[in-house]
Scaffold this motif. Structure first.
Motif, PDB file in Angstrom:
ATOM      1  N   ASN A   1      13.019  64.032  76.963  1.00 42.61           N
ATOM      2  CA  ASN A   1      13.603  63.554  75.793  1.00 42.61           C
ATOM      3  C   ASN A   1      13.377  63.982  74.435  1.00 42.61           C
ATOM      4  OD1 ASN A   1      14.067  61.588  78.034  1.00 42.61           O
ATOM      5  ND2 ASN A   1      15.272  60.446  76.568  1.00 42.61           N
TER       6      ASN A   1
ATOM      7  N   LEU B   1       9.639  56.263  80.394  1.00 37.59           N
ATOM      8  CA  LEU B   1       9.379  55.104  79.282  1.00 37.59           C
ATOM      9  C   LEU B   1      10.736  54.357  79.143  1.00 37.59           C
ATOM     10  CD1 LEU B   1       7.213  56.987  76.703  1.00 37.59           C
ATOM     11  CD2 LEU B   1       6.416  55.228  78.441  1.00 37.59           C
ATOM     12  N   PRO B   2      10.475  53.090  79.059  1.00 38.61           N
ATOM     13  CA  PRO B   2      11.723  52.388  78.689  1.00 38.61           C
ATOM     14  C   PRO B   2      12.485  52.756  77.560  1.00 38.61           C
ATOM     15  CG  PRO B   2      10.007  50.910  78.590  1.00 38.61           C
ATOM     16  CD  PRO B   2       9.281  52.209  79.173  1.00 38.61           C
ATOM     17  N   HIS B   3      11.534  53.022  76.493  1.00 46.09           N
ATOM     18  CA  HIS B   3      12.095  53.542  75.277  1.00 46.09           C
ATOM     19  C   HIS B   3      11.267  54.499  74.723  1.00 46.09           C
ATOM     20  CE1 HIS B   3      13.527  53.301  70.951  1.00 46.09           C
ATOM     21  NE2 HIS B   3      14.688  52.995  71.495  1.00 46.09           N
ATOM     22  N   ILE B   4      11.489  55.737  74.139  1.00 42.95           N
ATOM     23  CA  ILE B   4      10.973  56.827  73.711  1.00 42.95           C
ATOM     24  C   ILE B   4      11.166  56.765  72.097  1.00 42.95           C
ATOM     25  CG2 ILE B   4      10.675  59.220  73.604  1.00 42.95           C
ATOM     26  CD1 ILE B   4      11.520  59.073  76.364  1.00 42.95           C
TER      27      ILE B   4
HETATM   28  C1  LIG Z   1      16.432  60.353  77.508  1.00 41.02           C
HETATM   29  O1  LIG Z   1      17.481  60.859  77.450  1.00 41.02           O
HETATM   30  C2  LIG Z   1      18.466  60.879  78.326  1.00 41.02           C
HETATM   31  C3  LIG Z   1      19.374  61.856  78.105  1.00 41.02           C
HETATM   32  O2  LIG Z   1      19.103  63.175  77.808  1.00 41.02           O
HETATM   33  C4  LIG Z   1      18.988  59.533  77.920  1.00 41.02           C
HETATM   34  O3  LIG Z   1      20.001  59.214  79.127  1.00 41.02           O
HETATM   35  C5  LIG Z   1      17.762  58.513  78.115  1.00 41.02           C
HETATM   36  O4  LIG Z   1      18.231  57.181  77.735  1.00 41.02           O
HETATM   37  C6  LIG Z   1      16.762  58.729  77.096  1.00 41.02           C
HETATM   38  N1  LIG Z   1      15.594  58.107  77.662  1.00 41.02           N
HETATM   39  C7  LIG Z   1      14.972  57.272  76.857  1.00 41.02           C
HETATM   40  C8  LIG Z   1      13.897  56.408  77.529  1.00 41.02           C
HETATM   41  O5  LIG Z   1      15.392  57.293  75.705  1.00 41.02           O
END
Ligand SMILES: *[C@@H]1O[C@H](CO)[C@@H](O)[C@H](O)[C@H]1NC(C)=O
Ligand SMILES: *[C@@H]1O[C@H](CO)[C@@H](O)[C@H](O)[C@H]1NC(C)=O
Ligand SMILES: *[C@@H]1O[C@H](CO)[C@@H](O)[C@H](O)[C@H]1NC(C)=O
Ligand SMILES: *[C@@H]1O[C@H](CO)[C@@H](O)[C@H](O)[C@H]1NC(C)=O
Ligand SMILES: *[C@@H]1O[C@H](CO)[C@@H](O)[C@H](O)[C@H]1NC(C)=O
Ligand SMILES: *[C@@H]1O[C@H](CO)[C@@H](O)[C@H](O)[C@H]1NC(C)=O
Ligand SMILES: *[C@@H]1O[C@H](CO)[C@@H](O)[C@H](O)[C@H]1NC(C)=O
Ligand SMILES: *[C@@H]1O[C@H](CO)[C@@H](O)[C@H](O)[C@H]1NC(C)=O
Ligand SMILES: *[C@@H]1O[C@H](CO)[C@@H](O)[C@H](O)[C@H]1NC(C)=O
Ligand SMILES: *[C@@H]1O[C@H](CO)[C@@H](O)[C@H](O)[C@H]1NC(C)=O
Ligand SMILES: *[C@@H]1O[C@H](CO)[C@@H](O)[C@H](O)[C@H]1NC(C)=O
Length: 866
Positions: free
Chosen positions: A243, A215-218
């Motif tokens: 994440n 996902l682009p943002h979680i």
């Molecule tokens: C998920 O976690 C990783 C680090 O573990 C991070 O680099 C990445 O940006 C995160 N992705 C989102 C969509 O938050």
């Protein structure tokens, strides 16, 4: 200061407006109206009278405003106390309501959309309510909601076409929509991703698709509990999973995930439960799994994991309580002297290629309650310390090994509720059993001695002792086991009479006493509870006339009285009372007189075996035979016991010499065997219309006349035996149309003329097919049809052992689904047995139908939640 004074004053003022009886009158009336729409057989709302509604059971009022803030009508875990009826809109009068729990009742109405107007709700629980229909979008108005439980309402009759309303619930911490049919077009993940407070998400069996995308943002990183089991994964594990670092509970079982578990899993250091049962993970288990610091429960069963698991992996784990590695491509090898540093409660190592020696290293797990070592190659004895060390075991499955030796003198001191030692080489006498026992399966061993039931087994529901060398009589105390639904004592040396109380106030579904030395009468009480599906008494010495109690056995699916000493006429009521019988085997008895014409009414009949009796007269019409598609019947009505492997009905059918393979999905063979009786008259024409019949045996009677031409229409026929009769005339050419025919016997009649040729008949070229018909000519007989022609010998190197050949047909039998629904409480512990659950979830939709699967799933989850 003035401000404070004012507000204090206001509070006091408000408090004074509360009626002295502590309940707002309008709200009291609303509650009364609510009650009026509810049927309350257990009288749970008996306290709902008098003026102070705040004192009523389940009602809580605000201590200052006196308004109802909490309404808890959850039914205790007991079906008898459920409320029925509908949810009255008068509920809306309770406008300060913050907490509404209507769970575990039986409303059976559609989901009321007015609930969306109870704006102050923080907690709404409608789980297990049997409400139906669409999830009302109005729930999106409940912006204060923290807990929303819509799980397990009415499986698959509750649906959500869109989850857009969810995004307004910004405070939501808990969402359960298990078994709500979520239209995947609604993109559940986007909706969930708008819920930053969400801590628990439960979407078991809700028809969603799990994609492997990131996902682009979680936004839902607060998530601690994620249950997506029984859904459809498109591919590998989704990337967003890694994440969710606060995750403690992850259930992705039964999702058809593929690929491997990536190392990122070890980022999720709070995980204490990982359930990945029944997927297709095609790889070694990564070290990251074993090193999760607080892992307490790990289920990797039924995947394609490979490699060797040794004490090294096990030693990483410090907190583990439950471990299931069954049914993978794993080899578990741990040295016998290894001492674990943690204490497991549950260990399941079915099909883990355990070595021949008994895995004595488990001795260190002294608190075990569940041990499954089934389907390995253990060929040792059970060590003597075993029974005492594990006296707290509740489930013990050692089935399908080659374990030898005897049971201890008594098992009464154990806490067992499930004991399966079947398919081993145990010997010696049976041990007295613990009262807690629900399932006992000792089938296929070498046990001897008599059945020991010193204390009544009040909990037992499944008792299988078949295929041993048990002697003695069936103890009367078995009648006290009122929960017994499967009693299988077949293939032993049990003698004497069957206790006459058997079946009285019992719920026996399957009774198999076949192949013993039992004699006397069959108890009259067997069908008292009208639940009996299978009665198998074959190969014993029962006598008397056709038992009259069978008149009550309207639910019977299989009746097998083969090879006993029954005599007298077959009663007319067979055709009416045994309405649903599919297998009727009365062969090898001394029944006499004609076949009652009413027998022809049995529309589900698939196997009719009346062979080897003294029956006479002509054959009544059996034109209805197998009329109703049994496949359909089974699909709709029958829960396959076959699949659980718990009971297998088998019988000997006289049919063609080749081995017939009946796979589990081919259901049942269709056969009529009337051989070795005194039937007379011509072969009736109706046979020609039995398009589904595979086996027809009329041999050894006094049938006369010609073979009806239309027998050529029996397009499923594989085996036809008309031998040893007084049939004459030409063998009709039409028989060459029987394209599946692979066994034919026309011997010892008075047929004449040229043997027809062509198609399938060409392949049945053994002369013994036609032997004993002096006027037949032409190939394959070495007799030419015309005196002027030269004789050509047809070589015959086939070895025909006799006229009739006997083979074992394995037939499988099921039970009515209704039984599971009605008796799930009884057989709840079956759900512990993973093979049982696998059955349901491993099956294709069209085999059992979606509904059945969901019901089972529902039960499985219910059980797991306990
Ligand atoms: C998920 O976690 C990783 C680090 O573990 C991070 O680099 C990445 O940006 C995160 N992705 C989102 C969509 O938050
Ligand atoms: C009123 O109820 C709240 C919780 O709902 C509680 O914290 C408070 O102490 C109660 N006040 C009185 C006076 O009972
Ligand atoms: C809802 O009620 C059921 C029992 O009926 C219970 O098991 C479940 O935990 C409740 N849900 C919540 C969120 O409390
Ligand atoms: C409640 O929700 C429905 C449907 O989403 C909407 O039409 C209605 O305007 C809402 N009512 C209030 C008071 O927000
Ligand atoms: C996630 O939260 C951010 C900040 O609140 C918001 O801007 C964004 O739209 C949210 N993302 C989704 C997919 O809802
Ligand atoms: C696992 O994969 C096999 C073939 O590789 C397939 O037949 C089977 O249906 C799959 N099982 C699941 C649960 O996806
Ligand atoms: C089991 O694993 C071995 C390699 O360890 C592999 O060759 C074999 O194909 C696997 N069997 C299955 C059924 O996946
Ligand atoms: C009974 O046990 C014997 C010996 O283990 C085996 O050969 C036979 O197939 C079994 N019979 C049935 C009906 O399971
Ligand atoms: C017989 O079968 C029919 C159709 O499957 C079913 O509706 C009926 O309940 C059954 N009758 C009994 C007595 O089991
Ligand atoms: C006992 O184990 C055997 C073999 O694993 C299995 O087929 C059978 O269904 C089990 N019996 C019961 C009653 O669960
Ligand atoms: C004699 O046999 C031949 C063929 O072998 C045949 O053509 C002929 O018709 C036969 N004669 C009689 C009288 O049947």
């Amino acid at each position: 200061m003035r401000h404070l004074l004012l507000s204090t004053f206001l509070i006091i003022l408000c408090a004074q407006t509360v009626p002295t009886n502590g309940c707002i009158d309008g709200e009291r009336r609303a509650l009364i109206s609510l009650k009026r729409h509810i049927f309350d057989p257990a009288n749970r709302l008996s306290s709902w009278k008098g003026r102070n509604c705040c004192k009523w059971q389940g009602v809580e009022c605000h201590n200052i405003t006196g308004r109802v803030v909490k309404l808890n009508l959850r039914s205790p875990n007991n079906f008898d106390s459920a409320l029925f009826g509908e949810i009255s809109p008068s509920l809306l009068q309770l406008r300060d309501l913050m907490y509404l729990d209507l769970s575990s009742n039986d409303f059976h109405t559609s989901l009321p959309s007015f609930l969306g107007s109870l704006k102050n709700l923080q907690y709404l629980n409608l789980s297990h309510t049997y409400l139906t229909g669409a999830i009302p979008q109005h729930l999106g108005n409940l912006s204060n909601l923290e807990y929303l439980d819509l799980g397990y309402m009415n499986p698959y009759t509750v649906y959500a076409d869109s989850l857009n309303w969810l995004m307004h619930l910004k405070s939501l911490k808990y969402l359960d929509m298990s078994l709500v049919d979520i239209n995947d077009g609604s993109n559940w993940l986007d909706a969930v991703n708008k819920l930053p407070s969400l801590e628990q998400l439960l979407l078991c069996g809700s028809g969603i698709t799990i994609r492997s995308n990131s996902l682009p943002h979680i936004n839902f990183t607060s998530l601690k509990v994620l249950d997506l089991s029984f859904n459809n994964a498109l591919n590998t594990l989704p990337l967003w999973l890694w994440n969710l670092t606060k995750l403690t509970h992850l259930d992705l079982s039964y999702c058809s995930f593929k690929g491997s578990i990536p190392h990122e899993l070890s980022n999720l250091r709070s995980l204490n439960t990982v359930l990945l049962e029944d997927n297709n993970f095609t790889d070694v288990v990564p070290v990251g799994v074993w090193t999760l610091p607080v892992l307490t429960k790990l289920d990797l069963s039924n995947n394609l994991f490979e490699g060797v698991i040794s004490e090294i992996e096990l030693s990483y784990m410090k907190k583990l309580k439950e471990l299931d590695l069954s049914a993978n491509n794993l080899t578990v090898r741990v040295p016998k002297e290894w001492t674990p540093t943690f204490n497991l409660l549950v260990i399941k190592l079915g099909s883990c290629r355990l070595s021949r020696e008994f895995p004595s290293w488990i001795k260190g797990f002294t608190e075990l309650t569940y041990l499954d070592l089934s389907n390995n190659e253990i060929s040792d004895k059970v060590p003597s310390w075993f029974w005492n060390t594990f006296r707290n075991l509740q489930n013990l499955d050692l089935s399908n090994n080659q374990i030898q030796g005897r049971l201890p003198v008594s098992l009464e001191f154990m806490a067992l509720s499930y004991l399966n030692l079947s398919f081993n080489q145990f010997e010696g006498p049976l041990a007295p059993l613990p009262e807690s026992l629900g399932t006992l399966d000792l089938a296929n061993n070498f046990f001897s001695g008599s059945i020991q039931i010193p204390n009544p087994l009040l909990n037992i529901h499944t008792l299988r002792l078949s295929n041993n060398s048990i002697v003695g009589t069936i103890p009367v105390s078995i009648c006290k086991s009122q929960n017994l639904f499967l009693l299988d004592l077949a293939n032993n040396n049990i003698s004497g009479e069957v206790p006459s109380c058997l079946g009285r106030s019992q719920i026996i579904r399957i009774l198999d006493l076949g192949s013993n030395n039992l004699s006397g009468h069959i108890p009259d009480s067997l069908c008292d509870t009208e639940l009996t599906r299978v009665i198998r008494m074959s190969n014993n010495h029962f006598d008397g006339t056709f038992p009259s109690f069978l008149k009550q056995c309207r639910t019977l699916v299989i009746l097998d009285l083969k090879q006993n000493n029954f005599k007298g006429r077959l009663p007319d009521w067979i055709g009416e009372s045994l309405n649903n019988v599919t297998i009727l085997n009365l062969s090898n008895n001394m029944f006499s007189g004609p076949i009652p014409t009413q027998l022809g009414q049995l529309q589900y009949l698939q196997v009719l075996d009346l062979s080897h009796n003294n029956l006479s007269g002509s054959i009544p019409s059996l034109a209805n035979f197998s009329n109703l598609s049994p496949e359909l019947y089974y699909e709709k009505e029958v829960m396959s016991y076959e699949m659980s492997g718990m009971y297998m009905y088998y019988m000997v059918l006289v049919t063609k010499s080749e081995e017939l393979q009946f796979s589990k999905t081919s259901l049942l063979v269709k056969s009529i065997d009337l051989s070795a009786n005194n039937f007379v008259g011509e072969i009736p024409e109706f046979f020609g219309n039995l398009f589904k019949l595979q086996n027809l045996n009329l041999s050894g009677n006094h049938f006369i006349g010609k073979i009806p031409n239309n027998l050529g229409n029996m397009k499923s026929l594989e085996s036809l035996d008309l031998s040893i009769n007084d049939l004459f005339g030409k063998i009709p050419q039409a028989l060459s149309k029987l394209t599946f025919l692979s066994y034919l016997n026309m011997s010892y009649n008075n047929f004449s003329g040229k043997i027809p040729t062509g198609s399938q008949l060409q392949t049945l070229n053994n002369p013994t097919v036609y032997i004993g018909n002096p006027y037949l000519c032409g190939p394959p007989l070495p007799i030419a049809c015309f005196s002027n022609s030269t004789y050509t010998h047809h070589s015959d190197n086939e070895n025909e052992g006799g006229l009739l050949s006997v083979e074992w047909l394995w037939l499988y039998i099921g039970l009515l689904l209704g039984f599971v629904i009605g008796f799930w409480a009884v057989c709840g512990s079956l759900l512990l047995n993973r093979s049982w659950r696998y059955v349901y979830f491993g099956m294709t939709d069209n085999l059992l139908g979606r509904f059945n699967i969901t019901v089972a799933l529902f039960l499985a989850k219910l059980f797991r939640k306990k």
